[in-house]
Enzyme design. Structure first.
Site, mmCIF file in Angstrom:
data_model
loop_
_atom_site.group_PDB
_atom_site.id
_atom_site.type_symbol
_atom_site.label_atom_id
_atom_site.label_comp_id
_atom_site.label_asym_id
_atom_site.label_seq_id
_atom_site.Cartn_x
_atom_site.Cartn_y
_atom_site.Cartn_z
ATOM 1 N N ALA A 235 47.005 37.247 34.515
ATOM 2 C CA ALA A 235 47.900 36.110 34.879
ATOM 3 C C ALA A 235 47.114 34.902 34.731
ATOM 4 O O ALA A 235 46.539 34.432 33.494
ATOM 5 C CB ALA A 235 48.824 36.071 35.745
ATOM 6 N N ARG A 236 46.617 34.443 35.689
ATOM 7 C CA ARG A 236 45.710 33.294 36.280
ATOM 8 C C ARG A 236 44.779 33.862 37.504
ATOM 9 O O ARG A 236 45.412 34.397 38.239
ATOM 10 C CB ARG A 236 46.273 32.197 36.395
ATOM 11 C CG ARG A 236 46.846 31.434 35.290
ATOM 12 C CD ARG A 236 45.634 30.769 34.395
ATOM 13 N NE ARG A 236 46.365 30.318 33.137
ATOM 14 C CZ ARG A 236 46.436 30.685 32.050
ATOM 15 N NH1 ARG A 236 46.384 32.071 31.738
ATOM 16 N NH2 ARG A 236 46.820 30.250 30.925
ATOM 17 N N ASP A 260 41.152 39.973 33.912
ATOM 18 C CA ASP A 260 40.877 39.525 32.731
ATOM 19 C C ASP A 260 40.769 37.782 32.996
ATOM 20 O O ASP A 260 40.327 37.113 32.005
ATOM 21 C CB ASP A 260 42.174 39.622 31.742
ATOM 22 C CG ASP A 260 41.659 39.270 30.292
ATOM 23 O OD1 ASP A 260 40.622 39.187 29.952
ATOM 24 O OD2 ASP A 260 42.475 38.644 29.725
ATOM 25 N N GLU A 265 36.629 30.020 35.814
ATOM 26 C CA GLU A 265 35.976 30.845 34.692
ATOM 27 C C GLU A 265 35.150 29.914 34.045
ATOM 28 O O GLU A 265 35.234 28.315 34.211
ATOM 29 C CB GLU A 265 37.119 30.864 33.782
ATOM 30 C CG GLU A 265 37.941 32.130 34.297
ATOM 31 C CD GLU A 265 39.063 32.465 33.060
ATOM 32 O OE1 GLU A 265 38.911 31.800 32.017
ATOM 33 O OE2 GLU A 265 40.048 33.016 33.460
ATOM 34 N N HIS A 283 38.842 37.303 29.665
ATOM 35 C CA HIS A 283 39.839 36.528 29.197
ATOM 36 C C HIS A 283 40.161 36.710 27.929
ATOM 37 O O HIS A 283 40.155 36.023 26.948
ATOM 38 C CB HIS A 283 39.770 35.372 29.629
ATOM 39 C CG HIS A 283 40.801 34.237 29.745
ATOM 40 N ND1 HIS A 283 41.207 33.183 30.619
ATOM 41 C CD2 HIS A 283 42.104 34.430 29.055
ATOM 42 C CE1 HIS A 283 42.367 32.748 30.574
ATOM 43 N NE2 HIS A 283 43.051 33.244 29.701
ATOM 44 N N SER A 286 44.995 37.176 24.867
ATOM 45 C CA SER A 286 45.400 36.505 23.690
ATOM 46 C C SER A 286 44.429 36.668 22.445
ATOM 47 O O SER A 286 44.565 36.268 21.426
ATOM 48 C CB SER A 286 45.942 35.042 23.639
ATOM 49 O OG SER A 286 44.695 34.240 23.793
#
Length: 317
Positions: A235-236, A260, A265, A283, A286
C-alpha cells in the site's frame, strides 16, 4: 493547444499521444523534481501530469501559477497531493484507479509468499553454493488454508482475496464500512482493527494513505497480533510505524515482513536491512508494461476530458 507539464518520463507511446493532444514539456532525463522546481517549471502551463513521487503539498500548491487548472496524478493514490489546498485554489485533481489492481494484487501475493517462505534467506544460501538439504533447512510458514486478514478491502484488497482463495485461505477484512455480500464474496467483516488482527495468521496491508491511516500499524495495533504473523505491505510506507514493526519482528510477533513501499522512498529504515526475515521489492506494484501504459493513458484521458469541458472520469476533489 493547452500546455501540459509532465513531471516524469513516460513510456514512448504515452508521450507520443500527449504530444498529439497538447503542447507538452517532457522530462527526458526522468529527473525527480523538488517542489520549488515543479513550481518554476510549470509556470504558464495549464495542467500538470504528476507522479506519486511528486510531493505537491499545500505550500507547493499555493505557489503554483494561477494558470494551472488540473493536476492529473498518474497513480491510484493521491496522498502526495494536498487535495484540500488544490480545491481551495480551484485546481482539479484526478488519479488512475482500476488499471493497476491486478498487477498490485499479484505483487502482494508475492510479498506474502516471499516473506513466509524465506525467499531472501534462500537467495543468500543459494549464492554461497555450500548449502545442503536437511529436514529443518529454512523452514517457512505455509499459506495454504490459513486465515488472511486484509486491511482495506477496496479494489486491490478484493483482488488479493480472490487470489488468496486459490490457496484455500479464509478471508477476513477490516474496512471503513462493511461491503455488500456480493463484494465480500464470503469474506468475514471485522468492525475493529483489533478484531481483524486477532484473527489474522497472514495480514495484507492494502489501505490508502490518509491522515487517518498514517502509522495505523504501530506498537499498540501490532500487539493485537498472534505470534508468528506474516505481513505484506503493497500500500504505502507511511501506514506503518517502522520502529514498531522492527520490534515486532525481533520479538517474534511478526514471523516475516514483505514490503514494496517505504517511508521516505527510496530510503529504507536501516534496521530492516539488518534482518533476514524480510522480503524487499523497490515499489514494483504497478511495474508491468501494460499497467504503466494504462496509468499514463488514463491520466492523459483525464486531461483530455477536462480541457474538453467535461468532468474527468477520475476526479477526486
Amino acid at each position: 493547444m493547452k500546455k501540459i507539464f509532465v513531471t516524469r518520463k513516460l513510456l514512448k507511446e504515452n508521450e507520443d499521444k500527449l504530444k498529439e493532444l497538447f503542447d507538452v514539456t517532457l522530462n527526458a532525463n526522468d529527473k525527480i523534481y523538488k517542489p520549488e522546481e515543479i513550481i518554476e517549471q510549470s509556470k504558464g502551463f495549464d495542467g500538470i501530469l504528476s507522479s506519486v513521487t511528486d510531493p505537491i503539498n499545500a505550500d507547493t500548491i499555493s505557489k503554483l501559477s494561477d494558470s494551472i487548472k488540473i493536476i492529473a496524478n498518474g497513480a491510484v493514490g493521491f496522498g502526495n497531493i494536498d487535495i484540500k489546498a488544490a480545491r481551495e485554489k480551484n485546481i482539479t485533481v484526478t488519479n488512475t484507479p482500476d488499471v493497476l489492481t491486478d498487477a498490485t494484487a499479484d505483487i502482494q501475493i508475492l510479498l506474502l509468499l516471499g516473506a513466509s517462505r524465506k525467499a531472501y534467506e534462500g537467495r543468500l544460501a543459494a549464492e554461497k553454493q555450500d548449502w545442503k538439504w536437511s529436514w529443518d533447512f529454512l523452514l517457512g510458514k505455509q499459506m495454504s488454508n490459513k486465515r488472511l486478514g486484509i486491511l482495506g478491502m477496496g479494489r486491490i484488497g478484493r483482488a488479493v482475496a480472490k487470489r488468496a482463495k486459490a490457496f484455500g485461505m479464509e478471508i477476513h477484512y477490516h474496512n471503513r464500512s462493511k461491503l455488500s455480500s456480493e463484494l465480500e464474496d464470503g469474506a468475514i467483516y471485522h468492525n475493529t482493527l483489533k478484531g481483524l488482527f486477532e484473527q489474522s495468521e497472514f495480514l495484507s496491508v492494502n489501505c490508502p494513505a490518509t491522515p487517518e491511516t498514517t502509522k495505523i500499524i504501530n506498537k499498540e495495533t501490532l500487539g493485537y497480533l498472534k505470534k508468528n504473523t506474516v505481513i505484506g505491505n503493497a500500500a504505502r510506507g507511511d501506514v506503518v510505524d517502522d520502529d514498531a514493526m522492527v520490534e515486532a519482528i525481533k520479538n517474534g510477533t511478526v514471523f516475516a515482513y514483505g514490503l514494496d513501499v517505504y517511508n521516505g522512498e527510496p530510503k529504507i529504515h536501516p534496521e530492516y536491512l539488518k534482518l533476514k526475515n524480510i522480503f524487499l521489492l523497490p515499489h514494483l506494484g504497478s511495474a508491468t508494461k501494460r499497467t504503466r501504459w494504462d496509468m499514463a493513458y488514463r491520466a492523459t484521458r483525464n486531461l483530455e476530458q477536462f480541457f474538453s469541458g467535461n468532468k474527468p472520469q477520475d476526479q477526486v476533489n
